[in-house]
Design a protein around this motif. Structure first.
Motif, mmCIF file in Angstrom:
data_model
loop_
_atom_site.group_PDB
_atom_site.id
_atom_site.type_symbol
_atom_site.label_atom_id
_atom_site.label_comp_id
_atom_site.label_asym_id
_atom_site.label_seq_id
_atom_site.Cartn_x
_atom_site.Cartn_y
_atom_site.Cartn_z
ATOM 1 N N GLU A 219 -0.551 22.076 -11.035
ATOM 2 C CA GLU A 219 -1.132 22.870 -9.960
ATOM 3 C C GLU A 219 -2.378 22.215 -9.379
ATOM 4 O O GLU A 219 -2.743 22.476 -8.230
ATOM 5 C CB GLU A 219 -1.472 24.270 -10.465
ATOM 6 N N LEU A 220 -3.043 21.367 -10.178
ATOM 7 C CA LEU A 220 -4.320 20.781 -9.759
ATOM 8 C C LEU A 220 -4.195 19.365 -9.215
ATOM 9 O O LEU A 220 -4.932 18.980 -8.304
ATOM 10 C CB LEU A 220 -5.306 20.765 -10.936
ATOM 11 N N GLU A 221 -3.293 18.571 -9.764
ATOM 12 C CA GLU A 221 -3.274 17.139 -9.486
ATOM 13 C C GLU A 221 -2.303 16.785 -8.373
ATOM 14 O O GLU A 221 -1.248 17.412 -8.220
ATOM 15 C CB GLU A 221 -2.931 16.371 -10.771
ATOM 16 N N THR A 222 -2.661 15.777 -7.591
ATOM 17 C CA THR A 222 -1.876 15.336 -6.443
ATOM 18 C C THR A 222 -1.817 13.806 -6.419
ATOM 19 O O THR A 222 -2.566 13.136 -7.140
ATOM 20 C CB THR A 222 -2.496 15.843 -5.125
ATOM 21 N N PRO A 223 -0.946 13.197 -5.580
ATOM 22 C CA PRO A 223 -0.853 11.731 -5.507
ATOM 23 C C PRO A 223 -2.139 11.096 -4.997
ATOM 24 O O PRO A 223 -2.962 11.731 -4.341
ATOM 25 C CB PRO A 223 0.310 11.508 -4.535
ATOM 26 N N ALA B 131 0.861 -1.186 0.000
ATOM 27 C CA ALA B 131 0.000 0.000 0.000
ATOM 28 C C ALA B 131 0.891 1.228 0.000
ATOM 29 O O ALA B 131 1.965 1.235 0.624
ATOM 30 C CB ALA B 131 -0.917 0.010 1.223
ATOM 31 N N GLY B 132 0.455 2.269 -0.724
ATOM 32 C CA GLY B 132 1.268 3.472 -0.801
ATOM 33 C C GLY B 132 0.581 4.562 -1.588
ATOM 34 O O GLY B 132 -0.651 4.659 -1.609
ATOM 35 N N VAL B 133 1.379 5.398 -2.258
ATOM 36 C CA VAL B 133 0.862 6.502 -3.055
ATOM 37 C C VAL B 133 1.456 6.439 -4.456
ATOM 38 O O VAL B 133 2.549 5.901 -4.670
ATOM 39 C CB VAL B 133 1.178 7.865 -2.417
ATOM 40 N N SER B 134 0.717 6.996 -5.413
ATOM 41 C CA SER B 134 1.163 7.021 -6.804
ATOM 42 C C SER B 134 0.931 8.407 -7.390
ATOM 43 O O SER B 134 0.043 9.146 -6.953
ATOM 44 C CB SER B 134 0.408 5.977 -7.627
ATOM 45 N N TYR B 135 1.724 8.736 -8.402
ATOM 46 C CA TYR B 135 1.599 10.011 -9.110
ATOM 47 C C TYR B 135 2.107 9.812 -10.520
ATOM 48 O O TYR B 135 2.286 8.672 -10.968
ATOM 49 C CB TYR B 135 2.377 11.092 -8.353
ATOM 50 N N ARG B 136 2.314 10.896 -11.241
ATOM 51 C CA ARG B 136 2.801 10.806 -12.626
ATOM 52 C C ARG B 136 3.763 11.951 -12.904
ATOM 53 O O ARG B 136 3.714 13.000 -12.255
ATOM 54 C CB ARG B 136 1.619 10.843 -13.613
ATOM 55 N N SER B 137 4.672 11.776 -13.872
ATOM 56 C CA SER B 137 5.509 12.860 -14.378
ATOM 57 C C SER B 137 5.047 13.146 -15.800
ATOM 58 O O SER B 137 5.040 12.259 -16.653
ATOM 59 C CB SER B 137 6.990 12.474 -14.346
ATOM 60 N N LEU B 138 4.604 14.377 -16.062
ATOM 61 C CA LEU B 138 4.077 14.750 -17.368
ATOM 62 C C LEU B 138 5.214 15.091 -18.328
ATOM 63 O O LEU B 138 6.250 15.625 -17.932
ATOM 64 C CB LEU B 138 3.124 15.937 -17.236
#
Length: 254
Positions: free
Chosen positions: A64-68, A39-46
């Motif tokens: 500015e809008l999106e978070t993990p 279990a953890g957190v995920s995000y992205r690099s655009l």
């Protein structure tokens, strides 16, 4: 096979292995079987794939809008012990990636709301949501292949893995959660409309501790980093997915 059934199958098999391992007898061999949950957190690099100013502007706005987002994983593993320190590992697993974004709508006064990312129109009648939460989730079936290393000789040892996982996209799903001032909450789930790549390569690294309470089986507790090497869309603004999680697993030596 659906996402829910895939996760349920891996979870049932993982828990069955844990229960079996807990009753194992002492012994030593070259092969190991294992199961892990994470279990953890995920995000992205655009990524700006066409170097346009418009794509740069979109990336700035999205950052500015999106978070993990919170994510989970589960896997079954088989290993071959090369030595007391090194083990080759392979297996099959489920892994989730994604991101989330929230919008405060308390200052808006009009009746129909437009999803600021996709242009969807939500007919809200006379009641306006106070906030929107938009979740994008990507669900993969992965086949991890890597090398595990343990250092130390006591009950507690250093434990690390390094490898790469070919991964196949099971689904890309969106969830919109609307929260109203009166406490009411509405949830809408849908398939994300973009044409996402169905294949990815996910290098991973984890390091932590292994507990050896007996000769046959041991537990591991390892923070783990995954990073998708391939772009998820063929568009001017694309991205690579990544996650940081804590994995808890058990291994049995045959």
């Amino acid at each position: 096979m659906s996402i829910a059934s895939t996760r349920a199958l891996i979870l049932v098999l993982a828990l069955s292995l844990v229960a079996h391992f807990s009753q194992a007898q002492d012994g030593a061999g070259k092969w190991t079987l294992g199961a892990a949950l994470g279990a953890g957190v995920s995000y992205r690099s655009l990524v700006n794939t066409d170097n346009s100013q418009l794509a740069t502007t979109i990336i700035t706005q999205r950052n500015e809008l999106e978070t993990p987002i919170l994510v989970s994983s589960a896997s079954l593993q088989v290993g071959y012990r090369l030595s007391d320190r090194f083990t080759l590992e392979g297996g099959i697993g489920y892994v989730q990636f994604g991101w989330t974004s929230s919008f405060d709508l308390t200052d808006l006064t009009f009746g129909d709301q437009i999803d600021p990312r996709r242009g969807f129109v939500y007919n809200t009648g006379d009641a306006l949501p106070a906030t929107w939460t938009l979740n994008d989730s990507f669900h993969y079936l992965e086949i991890p292949l890597g090398l595990a290393m343990e250092l130390g000789n006591g009950r507690w040892r250093s434990s690390s893995t390094l490898g790469i996982a070919p991964a196949f996209l099971l689904s890309a799903r969106g969830t919109t959660v609307s929260n109203y001032p009166d406490g009411r909450q509405e949830t809408e789930k849908y398939d994300l409309p973009q044409d996402f790549a169905t294949f990815n390569l996910i290098p991973y690294f984890s390091t932590g501790l292994a507990l050896h309470p007996g000769a046959n089986w041991h537990w591991h507790f390892r923070p783990k980093v995954r990073y998708g090497a391939l772009l998820i869309t063929d568009t001017p603004v694309s991205g690579r997915l990544y996650s940081v999680s804590v994995d808890v697993g058990v291994h049995y030596t045959l």
